[in-house]
Motif scaffolding. Sequence first.
Motif, PDB file in Angstrom:
ATOM      1  N   ALA A 181      15.896  48.566  46.629  1.00  0.00           N
ATOM      2  CA  ALA A 181      16.758  48.217  47.763  1.00  0.00           C
ATOM      3  C   ALA A 181      16.163  48.689  49.087  1.00  0.00           C
ATOM      4  CB  ALA A 181      18.154  48.818  47.563  1.00  0.00           C
ATOM      5  N   GLN A 182      15.449  49.810  49.067  1.00  0.00           N
ATOM      6  CA  GLN A 182      14.874  50.381  50.284  1.00  0.00           C
ATOM      7  C   GLN A 182      13.436  49.925  50.544  1.00  0.00           C
ATOM      8  OE1 GLN A 182      16.561  52.212  52.527  1.00  0.00           O
ATOM      9  NE2 GLN A 182      18.385  51.956  51.266  1.00  0.00           N
ATOM     10  N   GLY A 183      12.847  49.246  49.581  1.00  0.00           N
ATOM     11  CA  GLY A 183      11.449  48.832  49.735  1.00  0.00           C
ATOM     12  C   GLY A 183      10.444  49.931  49.458  1.00  0.00           C
ATOM     13  N   TRP A 184      10.867  50.967  48.702  1.00  0.00           N
ATOM     14  CA  TRP A 184       9.974  52.060  48.344  1.00  0.00           C
ATOM     15  C   TRP A 184       9.251  51.702  47.056  1.00  0.00           C
ATOM     16  CZ3 TRP A 184      14.670  55.836  48.531  1.00  0.00           C
ATOM     17  CH2 TRP A 184      15.060  56.045  49.856  1.00  0.00           C
ATOM     18  N   ARG A 185       7.997  52.135  46.941  1.00  0.00           N
ATOM     19  CA  ARG A 185       7.205  51.941  45.713  1.00  0.00           C
ATOM     20  C   ARG A 185       7.041  53.306  45.065  1.00  0.00           C
ATOM     21  NH1 ARG A 185       2.525  49.442  49.156  1.00  0.00           N
ATOM     22  NH2 ARG A 185       2.873  51.535  49.882  1.00  0.00           N
ATOM     23  N   PHE A 204      24.700  72.928  31.139  1.00  0.00           N
ATOM     24  CA  PHE A 204      23.390  73.014  30.497  1.00  0.00           C
ATOM     25  C   PHE A 204      22.306  72.316  31.312  1.00  0.00           C
ATOM     26  CE2 PHE A 204      26.512  73.273  27.086  1.00  0.00           C
ATOM     27  CZ  PHE A 204      26.137  74.461  26.487  1.00  0.00           C
ATOM     28  N   HIS A 205      21.171  72.962  31.418  1.00  0.00           N
ATOM     29  CA  HIS A 205      19.984  72.423  32.084  1.00  0.00           C
ATOM     30  C   HIS A 205      19.179  71.722  30.990  1.00  0.00           C
ATOM     31  CE1 HIS A 205      15.973  73.560  34.257  1.00  0.00           C
ATOM     32  NE2 HIS A 205      16.267  72.294  34.438  1.00  0.00           N
ATOM     33  N   ILE A 206      19.114  70.376  31.043  1.00  0.00           N
ATOM     34  CA  ILE A 206      18.542  69.625  29.919  1.00  0.00           C
ATOM     35  C   ILE A 206      17.260  68.869  30.259  1.00  0.00           C
ATOM     36  CG2 ILE A 206      20.763  69.417  28.762  1.00  0.00           C
ATOM     37  CD1 ILE A 206      20.813  66.462  29.738  1.00  0.00           C
ATOM     38  N   GLY A 207      16.770  68.981  31.486  1.00  0.00           N
ATOM     39  CA  GLY A 207      15.535  68.285  31.825  1.00  0.00           C
ATOM     40  C   GLY A 207      15.290  68.245  33.315  1.00  0.00           C
ATOM     41  N   GLY A 208      14.410  67.331  33.713  1.00  0.00           N
ATOM     42  CA  GLY A 208      14.087  67.179  35.127  1.00  0.00           C
ATOM     43  C   GLY A 208      13.661  65.757  35.432  1.00  0.00           C
ATOM     44  N   ILE A 209      13.904  65.354  36.675  1.00  0.00           N
ATOM     45  CA  ILE A 209      13.420  64.072  37.182  1.00  0.00           C
ATOM     46  C   ILE A 209      12.479  64.372  38.340  1.00  0.00           C
ATOM     47  CG2 ILE A 209      15.531  63.824  38.582  1.00  0.00           C
ATOM     48  CD1 ILE A 209      15.033  60.771  38.572  1.00  0.00           C
ATOM     49  N   GLY A 210      11.394  63.633  38.388  1.00  0.00           N
ATOM     50  CA  GLY A 210      10.448  63.751  39.489  1.00  0.00           C
ATOM     51  C   GLY A 210      10.123  62.371  40.020  1.00  0.00           C
ATOM     52  N   VAL A 211      10.102  62.249  41.336  1.00  0.00           N
ATOM     53  CA  VAL A 211       9.834  60.963  41.986  1.00  0.00           C
ATOM     54  C   VAL A 211       8.796  61.192  43.075  1.00  0.00           C
ATOM     55  CG1 VAL A 211      10.858  59.030  43.234  1.00  0.00           C
ATOM     56  CG2 VAL A 211      12.224  60.262  41.538  1.00  0.00           C
ATOM     57  N   SER A 212       7.827  60.276  43.158  1.00  0.00           N
ATOM     58  CA  SER A 212       6.803  60.380  44.181  1.00  0.00           C
ATOM     59  C   SER A 212       6.319  58.983  44.557  1.00  0.00           C
ATOM     60  CB  SER A 212       5.623  61.213  43.675  1.00  0.00           C
ATOM     61  OG  SER A 212       4.651  61.367  44.677  1.00  0.00           O
ATOM     62  N   GLY A 213       6.061  58.803  45.848  1.00  0.00           N
ATOM     63  CA  GLY A 213       5.544  57.527  46.320  1.00  0.00           C
ATOM     64  C   GLY A 213       5.879  57.252  47.762  1.00  0.00           C
ATOM     65  N   ALA A 221       2.888  51.033  43.537  1.00  0.00           N
ATOM     66  CA  ALA A 221       3.074  52.465  43.810  1.00  0.00           C
ATOM     67  C   ALA A 221       1.700  53.142  43.759  1.00  0.00           C
ATOM     68  CB  ALA A 221       4.009  53.085  42.786  1.00  0.00           C
ATOM     69  N   PHE A 222       1.529  54.178  44.547  1.00  0.00           N
ATOM     70  CA  PHE A 222       0.256  54.891  44.588  1.00  0.00           C
ATOM     71  C   PHE A 222      -0.079  55.461  43.218  1.00  0.00           C
ATOM     72  CE2 PHE A 222       1.911  55.635  49.005  1.00  0.00           C
ATOM     73  CZ  PHE A 222       1.037  54.761  49.635  1.00  0.00           C
ATOM     74  N   LEU A 223      -1.297  55.226  42.772  1.00  0.00           N
ATOM     75  CA  LEU A 223      -1.720  55.735  41.462  1.00  0.00           C
ATOM     76  C   LEU A 223      -1.664  57.263  41.400  1.00  0.00           C
ATOM     77  CD1 LEU A 223      -4.730  53.365  40.700  1.00  0.00           C
ATOM     78  CD2 LEU A 223      -2.423  53.284  39.725  1.00  0.00           C
ATOM     79  N   GLY A 224      -2.100  57.913  42.470  1.00  0.00           N
ATOM     80  CA  GLY A 224      -2.118  59.374  42.490  1.00  0.00           C
ATOM     81  C   GLY A 224      -0.747  60.009  42.478  1.00  0.00           C
TER      82      GLY A 224
END
Length: 166
Positions: A48-52, A135-144, A73-76
């Motif tokens: 919706a925002q045009g982010w990759r 409970f802490h059950i994981g994590g999400i990470g986003v980059s780009g 999206a950037f490979l790195g």
Amino acid sequence: MSIKLNIAAILGATLFSANSAMALESVPALDMDTALKIAGGCQALAEAQGWRMNIAIVDRGANLIVFRRMDDAFLGSGDIAIGKAKTSAKFPFSTRFVGELAYGVDGATPGVEGLDEVDGVIAFAGGLPIRAGEFHIGGIGVSGDSADNDEACAKAGLEAVSKDMN
């Protein structure tokens, strides 16, 4: 008398370990369906925002469950997204907060020396812990995109499952 005490001690220890084992069994785990919903919520905002974006979801042991690399999206940024997810799985904090710990909040407050140099720790926004109730059950990470947009995308992913996680 000592036989009765020994039996009571054994019975008590058995009941205590049974309760501990039951407590371990009752800890929720992040499953594939939930991880896919989180990634989908994040991807919907990004589109919706045009982010990759690169989107990574890990379980509480920092094991990768889902990884999505959006078109162009950037490979790195893939490795960065995974690092953010793992950081927020290993610590019950956002990666933004880890950055504040490492560098200080306002520039006047000193940070924790060397935290930003720990192998695998990402100390800028875009990673959030995943919780199911207490409970802490994981994590999400986003980059780009910018760190703020990465974090907004991660929040959108968590919001996609928020009613199912409490």
